[in-house]
Motif scaffolding. Structure first.
Motif, PDB file in Angstrom:
ATOM      1  N   VAL A 123       0.420   5.364 -30.057  1.00 14.74           N
ATOM      2  CA  VAL A 123       1.738   5.965 -30.255  1.00 14.74           C
ATOM      3  C   VAL A 123       2.634   5.650 -29.062  1.00 14.74           C
ATOM      4  O   VAL A 123       3.784   5.239 -29.207  1.00 14.74           O
ATOM      5  CB  VAL A 123       1.642   7.496 -30.475  1.00 14.74           C
ATOM      6  CG1 VAL A 123       3.046   8.116 -30.491  1.00 14.74           C
ATOM      7  CG2 VAL A 123       0.941   7.803 -31.786  1.00 14.74           C
ATOM      8  N   SER A 281       9.787  10.656 -29.556  1.00 14.72           N
ATOM      9  CA  SER A 281       8.617  10.702 -30.425  1.00 14.72           C
ATOM     10  C   SER A 281       7.349  10.300 -29.675  1.00 14.72           C
ATOM     11  O   SER A 281       6.309  10.952 -29.800  1.00 14.72           O
ATOM     12  CB  SER A 281       8.843   9.771 -31.619  1.00 14.72           C
ATOM     13  OG  SER A 281       7.763   9.830 -32.515  1.00 14.72           O
ATOM     14  N   PHE A 284       6.240  13.275 -27.424  1.00 14.98           N
ATOM     15  CA  PHE A 284       5.836  14.584 -27.950  1.00 14.98           C
ATOM     16  C   PHE A 284       4.968  14.540 -29.206  1.00 14.98           C
ATOM     17  O   PHE A 284       4.343  15.543 -29.544  1.00 14.98           O
ATOM     18  CB  PHE A 284       7.078  15.437 -28.241  1.00 14.98           C
ATOM     19  CG  PHE A 284       7.867  15.799 -27.003  1.00 14.98           C
ATOM     20  CD1 PHE A 284       7.398  16.757 -26.119  1.00 14.98           C
ATOM     21  CD2 PHE A 284       9.061  15.160 -26.724  1.00 14.98           C
ATOM     22  CE1 PHE A 284       8.117  17.080 -24.974  1.00 14.98           C
ATOM     23  CE2 PHE A 284       9.786  15.478 -25.581  1.00 14.98           C
ATOM     24  CZ  PHE A 284       9.310  16.439 -24.704  1.00 14.98           C
ATOM     25  N   ILE A 285       4.925  13.424 -29.925  1.00 24.02           N
ATOM     26  CA  ILE A 285       4.157  13.366 -31.168  1.00 24.02           C
ATOM     27  C   ILE A 285       2.864  12.585 -30.947  1.00 24.02           C
ATOM     28  O   ILE A 285       2.905  11.413 -30.576  1.00 24.02           O
ATOM     29  CB  ILE A 285       4.969  12.708 -32.311  1.00 24.02           C
ATOM     30  CG1 ILE A 285       6.310  13.430 -32.502  1.00 24.02           C
ATOM     31  CG2 ILE A 285       4.169  12.712 -33.603  1.00 24.02           C
ATOM     32  CD1 ILE A 285       6.187  14.867 -32.929  1.00 24.02           C
ATOM     33  N   THR A 286       1.736  13.242 -31.180  1.00 28.70           N
ATOM     34  CA  THR A 286       0.445  12.567 -31.056  1.00 28.70           C
ATOM     35  C   THR A 286       0.108  11.877 -32.376  1.00 28.70           C
ATOM     36  O   THR A 286       0.718  12.149 -33.416  1.00 28.70           O
ATOM     37  CB  THR A 286      -0.670  13.572 -30.719  1.00 28.70           C
ATOM     38  OG1 THR A 286      -0.800  14.499 -31.815  1.00 28.70           O
ATOM     39  CG2 THR A 286      -0.346  14.338 -29.443  1.00 28.70           C
ATOM     40  N   LYS A 289      -0.662  14.179 -35.188  1.00 26.35           N
ATOM     41  CA  LYS A 289       0.469  14.933 -35.744  1.00 26.35           C
ATOM     42  C   LYS A 289       1.524  14.020 -36.379  1.00 26.35           C
ATOM     43  O   LYS A 289       2.638  14.466 -36.679  1.00 26.35           O
ATOM     44  CB  LYS A 289       1.127  15.767 -34.633  1.00 26.35           C
ATOM     45  CG  LYS A 289       0.251  16.892 -34.095  1.00 26.35           C
ATOM     46  CD  LYS A 289       0.991  17.668 -33.015  1.00 26.35           C
ATOM     47  CE  LYS A 289       0.133  18.810 -32.468  1.00 26.35           C
ATOM     48  NZ  LYS A 289       0.828  19.544 -31.374  1.00 26.35           N
ATOM     49  N   SER A 290       1.170  12.763 -36.579  1.00 24.97           N
ATOM     50  CA  SER A 290       2.166  11.788 -37.031  1.00 24.97           C
ATOM     51  C   SER A 290       2.786  12.129 -38.383  1.00 24.97           C
ATOM     52  O   SER A 290       3.967  11.833 -38.626  1.00 24.97           O
ATOM     53  CB  SER A 290       1.542  10.390 -37.077  1.00 24.97           C
ATOM     54  OG  SER A 290       0.361  10.393 -37.854  1.00 24.97           O
ATOM     55  N   SER A 292       3.768  14.868 -39.468  1.00 26.34           N
ATOM     56  CA  SER A 292       4.758  15.953 -39.376  1.00 26.34           C
ATOM     57  C   SER A 292       6.195  15.442 -39.279  1.00 26.34           C
ATOM     58  O   SER A 292       7.137  16.231 -39.405  1.00 26.34           O
ATOM     59  CB  SER A 292       4.449  16.840 -38.166  1.00 26.34           C
ATOM     60  OG  SER A 292       4.594  16.102 -36.956  1.00 26.34           O
ATOM     61  N   VAL A 293       6.400  14.136 -39.058  1.00 31.36           N
ATOM     62  CA  VAL A 293       7.756  13.618 -38.872  1.00 31.36           C
ATOM     63  C   VAL A 293       8.412  13.175 -40.183  1.00 31.36           C
ATOM     64  O   VAL A 293       9.599  12.828 -40.191  1.00 31.36           O
ATOM     65  CB  VAL A 293       7.751  12.426 -37.882  1.00 31.36           C
ATOM     66  CG1 VAL A 293       7.174  12.830 -36.539  1.00 31.36           C
ATOM     67  CG2 VAL A 293       6.987  11.228 -38.456  1.00 31.36           C
ATOM     68  N   PHE A 329      12.653   8.392 -34.340  1.00 31.25           N
ATOM     69  CA  PHE A 329      11.716   9.511 -34.187  1.00 31.25           C
ATOM     70  C   PHE A 329      10.584   9.446 -35.204  1.00 31.25           C
ATOM     71  O   PHE A 329       9.432   9.705 -34.876  1.00 31.25           O
ATOM     72  CB  PHE A 329      12.458  10.836 -34.319  1.00 31.25           C
ATOM     73  CG  PHE A 329      11.610  12.043 -34.005  1.00 31.25           C
ATOM     74  CD1 PHE A 329      11.380  12.416 -32.692  1.00 31.25           C
ATOM     75  CD2 PHE A 329      11.028  12.787 -35.020  1.00 31.25           C
ATOM     76  CE1 PHE A 329      10.593  13.529 -32.383  1.00 31.25           C
ATOM     77  CE2 PHE A 329      10.239  13.893 -34.733  1.00 31.25           C
ATOM     78  CZ  PHE A 329      10.022  14.263 -33.409  1.00 31.25           C
ATOM     79  N   PHE A 330      10.909   9.105 -36.480  1.00 29.16           N
ATOM     80  CA  PHE A 330       9.821   9.086 -37.464  1.00 29.16           C
ATOM     81  C   PHE A 330       9.148   7.720 -37.586  1.00 29.16           C
ATOM     82  O   PHE A 330       8.038   7.605 -38.094  1.00 29.16           O
ATOM     83  CB  PHE A 330      10.280   9.615 -38.833  1.00 29.16           C
ATOM     84  CG  PHE A 330      11.119   8.672 -39.665  1.00 29.16           C
ATOM     85  CD1 PHE A 330      10.555   7.607 -40.328  1.00 29.16           C
ATOM     86  CD2 PHE A 330      12.481   8.896 -39.823  1.00 29.16           C
ATOM     87  CE1 PHE A 330      11.326   6.761 -41.114  1.00 29.16           C
ATOM     88  CE2 PHE A 330      13.254   8.061 -40.601  1.00 29.16           C
ATOM     89  CZ  PHE A 330      12.670   6.984 -41.254  1.00 29.16           C
ATOM     90  N   PRO A 333       5.579   7.158 -34.802  1.00 27.26           N
ATOM     91  CA  PRO A 333       4.260   7.679 -35.209  1.00 27.26           C
ATOM     92  C   PRO A 333       3.716   7.006 -36.463  1.00 27.26           C
ATOM     93  O   PRO A 333       2.513   6.759 -36.574  1.00 27.26           O
ATOM     94  CB  PRO A 333       4.535   9.166 -35.460  1.00 27.26           C
ATOM     95  CG  PRO A 333       5.775   9.468 -34.709  1.00 27.26           C
ATOM     96  CD  PRO A 333       6.594   8.226 -34.773  1.00 27.26           C
TER      97      PRO A 333
END
Length: 420
Positions: A123, A281, A284-286, A289-290, A292-293, A329-330, A333
């Protein structure tokens, strides 16, 4: 990250910078040739064509030798395409040759990340890749517009080599010299990319078997519960992002009455948003948790539709930054998850080739539809509304598909799984 990773990032940055700069130089050349407006999106379409046509073959090629060498060879192909414009070859054909090189380049560029880094760093690595790619888009967009602008082109043409007739007599030729120089810098970094030591088995050379193998890999990713979601999102994003470039150029000209050089700066503004979104992204996004975006993609489609309400440059800048931010952001991930699943299920090169095929088939389709809409003289606001509605609706369908998959079994638990 180790030093080899940063060398890869430098090579990618300069290669992408040259690709984007060349695109906007070629767009200006088409304008100078008095080509019809609907022909401009086809320029990008010609670039993308080889991503689709060569998809069954470039993965095996990327896995057949060290990926730094593959990237170096593909950069040379891009230079050849650039030089074809010097020989007065039509920009659509010349840029298609550059696209040929880019299609060969891509599986090596992304595939080497899965060879060099563990899954938990993908990521962050994709944040770097997308962030630097977007920065190159921003700079390339501005640079491409500036190179054919009156001030910079006059300065370039004033440079004289004593006792040598360079044959460079037009702004486009001067701009192409700069682009070739950037490709040369990228090639220099390519030679410094380390060999990861990752050796794959014998690569098939029979075209029929390669196509069959590619079809199996493509089917495998679409059937995988995580692969189908991440591949669906990235496929939609890249089709939308590339089409949005041309929509913004047209919208800036018609609705905001901006010149071509200033319109390119608005495309750069979207890219700024993507870079910021990618950085946030990645921070903060692991990988776990991908998923969730995905709702952010739905919101992005709604924001795109609201662009039709904008009638001033002051409001256009923050709105386009927001659109780009959501996209970045999306995307990061989803891209990392797709690379991870591809690496688990198949080889790096084949996985990226499948990704490229689907994403660029989406770009081809959406650019072709947009070009047909322009040729049919549809109202631009209607095109923007249809574009945003399609984006939001498709992302909503993908979200519902993921929720249905989760009701069957916890597919998210597969994230972090070792290679089969």
């Amino acid at each position: 990250m180790n030093r080899g990773f940063y060398t890869i990032m430098a090579a990618q940055f300069f290669s992408s910078l040259a690709d984007i700069s060349l695109l906007f130089v070629a767009i200006d050349l088409l304008t100078t040739m008095n080509s019809p407006g609907w022909l401009t999106p086809l320029l990008k379409l010609s670039f993308i064509l080889f991503y689709v046509l060569l998809a069954p073959f470039v993965g095996a090629f990327a896995d057949s030798m060290p990926k730094g060498k593959v990237m170096f060879i593909s950069n040379l192909i891009k230079v050849v395409g650039c030089l074809l414009i010097f020989a007065h070859v039509h920009p659509l054909i010349a840029y298609a040759v550059v696209g040929f090189g880019a299609a060969v380049y891509s599986p090596a560029k992304y595939g080497i990340l899965t060879e060099l880094l563990p899954a938990e760093k993908l990521v962050a690595a994709n944040g770097w890749v997308e962030g630097l790619t977007v920065i190159s888009i921003i700079l390339g967009t501005v640079l491409g517009g500036a190179l054919v602008g009156d001030r910079i082109s006059a300065m370039l043409l004033s440079i004289d080599v004593p006792m040598i007739d360079t044959g460079i007599n037009s702004p486009v030729q001067a701009a192409l010299c700069v682009v070739v120089g950037i490709y040369a810098v990228a090639a220099l970094f390519n030679t410094r990319i380390p060999d990861t030591g990752c050796v794959y088995g014998h690569q098939e050379t029979n075209p029929a078997k390669l196509i069959s193998e590619f079809a199996n890999c493509n089917s495998m990713l679409w059937k995988d519960k995580l692969g189908q979601i991440s591949l669906g999102v990235t496929t939609l994003f890249w089709g939308a992002a590339q089409t949005l470039q041309f929509i913004v150029l047209e919208w800036a000209s018609r609705a905001l009455h901006l010149s071509y050089e200033k319109s390119t700066s608005l495309v750069g503004v979207v890219a700024i948003g993507v870079a910021v979104g990618a950085i946030i992204s990645a921070r903060f996004i692991t990988l776990r948790k991908s998923m969730s975006v995905i709702p952010v993609g739905i919101a992005m489609g709604v924001v795109v539709m609201s662009v039709v309400l904008i009638n001033s440059v002051t409001l256009a800048y923050p709105m386009l930054i927001l659109v780009g931010l959501m996209g970045g952001f999306f995307l990061v991930p989803m891209n990392a998850l797709l690379q991870h699943r591809g690496h688990v299920l198949m080889s790096a090169g084949h996985s990226i080739a499948v990704q490229n095929f689907n994403e660029n088939l989406s770009i081809l389709t959406m650019l072709a539809v947009y070009s047909l809409m322009l040729r049919a003289h549809l109202n631009l606001n209607l095109i923007i509304l249809a574009f945003g509605l399609f984006l939001a609706g498709t992302m909503l369908y993908i979200l519902r598909r993921h929720m249905a998959n989760q009701r069957e079994f916890d597919s998210v638990a597969l994230i972090g799984e070792a290679k089969h």
